[in-house]
Design a protein around this motif. Structure first.
Motif, PDB file in Angstrom:
ATOM      1  N   ASN A 162       0.856  -1.191   0.000  1.00 59.17           N
ATOM      2  CA  ASN A 162       0.000   0.000   0.000  1.00 59.17           C
ATOM      3  C   ASN A 162       0.892   1.241   0.000  1.00 59.17           C
ATOM      4  OD1 ASN A 162       0.751   0.532   2.718  1.00 59.17           O
ATOM      5  ND2 ASN A 162      -0.884  -0.783   3.467  1.00 59.17           N
ATOM      6  N   ASP A 163       0.353   2.385   0.328  1.00 54.58           N
ATOM      7  CA  ASP A 163       1.111   3.636   0.262  1.00 54.58           C
ATOM      8  C   ASP A 163       2.326   3.664   1.182  1.00 54.58           C
ATOM      9  OD1 ASP A 163      -0.681   4.559  -1.558  1.00 54.58           O
ATOM     10  OD2 ASP A 163      -1.845   5.730  -0.111  1.00 54.58           O
ATOM     11  N   ARG A 164       2.295   2.919   2.276  1.00 51.61           N
ATOM     12  CA  ARG A 164       3.362   2.992   3.262  1.00 51.61           C
ATOM     13  C   ARG A 164       4.125   1.701   3.487  1.00 51.61           C
ATOM     14  NH1 ARG A 164       0.466   4.639   8.423  1.00 51.61           N
ATOM     15  NH2 ARG A 164      -1.059   3.233   7.575  1.00 51.61           N
ATOM     16  N   VAL A 165       3.689   0.588   2.886  1.00 47.23           N
ATOM     17  CA  VAL A 165       4.284  -0.712   3.205  1.00 47.23           C
ATOM     18  C   VAL A 165       4.818  -1.405   1.955  1.00 47.23           C
ATOM     19  CG1 VAL A 165       3.826  -3.008   4.153  1.00 47.23           C
ATOM     20  CG2 VAL A 165       2.752  -1.013   5.185  1.00 47.23           C
ATOM     21  N   TYR A 166       6.066  -1.825   2.031  1.00 48.36           N
ATOM     22  CA  TYR A 166       6.682  -2.674   1.010  1.00 48.36           C
ATOM     23  C   TYR A 166       7.016  -4.000   1.671  1.00 48.36           C
ATOM     24  CZ  TYR A 166       7.245   1.314  -2.090  1.00 48.36           C
ATOM     25  OH  TYR A 166       7.004   2.392  -2.901  1.00 48.36           O
ATOM     26  N   LEU A 167       6.737  -5.096   0.980  1.00 47.69           N
ATOM     27  CA  LEU A 167       7.026  -6.434   1.509  1.00 47.69           C
ATOM     28  C   LEU A 167       8.216  -7.029   0.773  1.00 47.69           C
ATOM     29  CD1 LEU A 167       3.536  -8.140   1.741  1.00 47.69           C
ATOM     30  CD2 LEU A 167       4.948  -7.357   3.624  1.00 47.69           C
ATOM     31  N   ASN A 168       9.089  -7.690   1.525  1.00 47.02           N
ATOM     32  CA  ASN A 168      10.167  -8.470   0.931  1.00 47.02           C
ATOM     33  C   ASN A 168       9.633  -9.893   0.779  1.00 47.02           C
ATOM     34  OD1 ASN A 168      12.451  -9.821   0.201  1.00 47.02           O
ATOM     35  ND2 ASN A 168      13.711  -9.059   1.877  1.00 47.02           N
ATOM     36  N   LEU A 169       9.193 -10.245  -0.426  1.00 43.25           N
ATOM     37  CA  LEU A 169       8.576 -11.556  -0.645  1.00 43.25           C
ATOM     38  C   LEU A 169       9.529 -12.712  -0.396  1.00 43.25           C
ATOM     39  CD1 LEU A 169       6.272 -11.018  -3.738  1.00 43.25           C
ATOM     40  CD2 LEU A 169       5.657 -11.157  -1.331  1.00 43.25           C
ATOM     41  N   ALA A 170      10.829 -12.466  -0.458  1.00 49.05           N
ATOM     42  CA  ALA A 170      11.801 -13.525  -0.198  1.00 49.05           C
ATOM     43  C   ALA A 170      11.752 -13.974   1.269  1.00 49.05           C
ATOM     44  CB  ALA A 170      13.204 -13.047  -0.548  1.00 49.05           C
TER      45      ALA A 170
END
Length: 63
Positions: free
Chosen positions: A6-14
């Motif tokens: 979303n606007d504030r969250v990035y996920l490291n899928l690894a």
């Protein structure tokens, strides 16, 4: 690989080990886990099917 949730969250899928679609008090949400720890959750959805479609599009899964 990082993806924007979303606007504030990035996920490291690894590092994501489990993704769960849950019925919670305020609706249906998708929860992202690293091991036993929940690290993020999605917006609310009206149905499990809607959440599943969003997750497939988010992860770019083709059937």
């Amino acid at each position: 690989m990082f993806v924007k949730l979303n606007d504030r969250v990035y996920l490291n899928l690894a590092r994501i080990t489990r993704i769960k679609i849950d019925q919670v008090e305020d609706g249906i949400r998708i929860r992202f886990y690293e091991g036993q720890d929940q690290v993020a959750k999605s917006q609310k959805f009206a149905s499990i099917e809607e959440a599943d479609q969003w997750l497939e599009k988010f992860l770019k899964i083709e059937k």
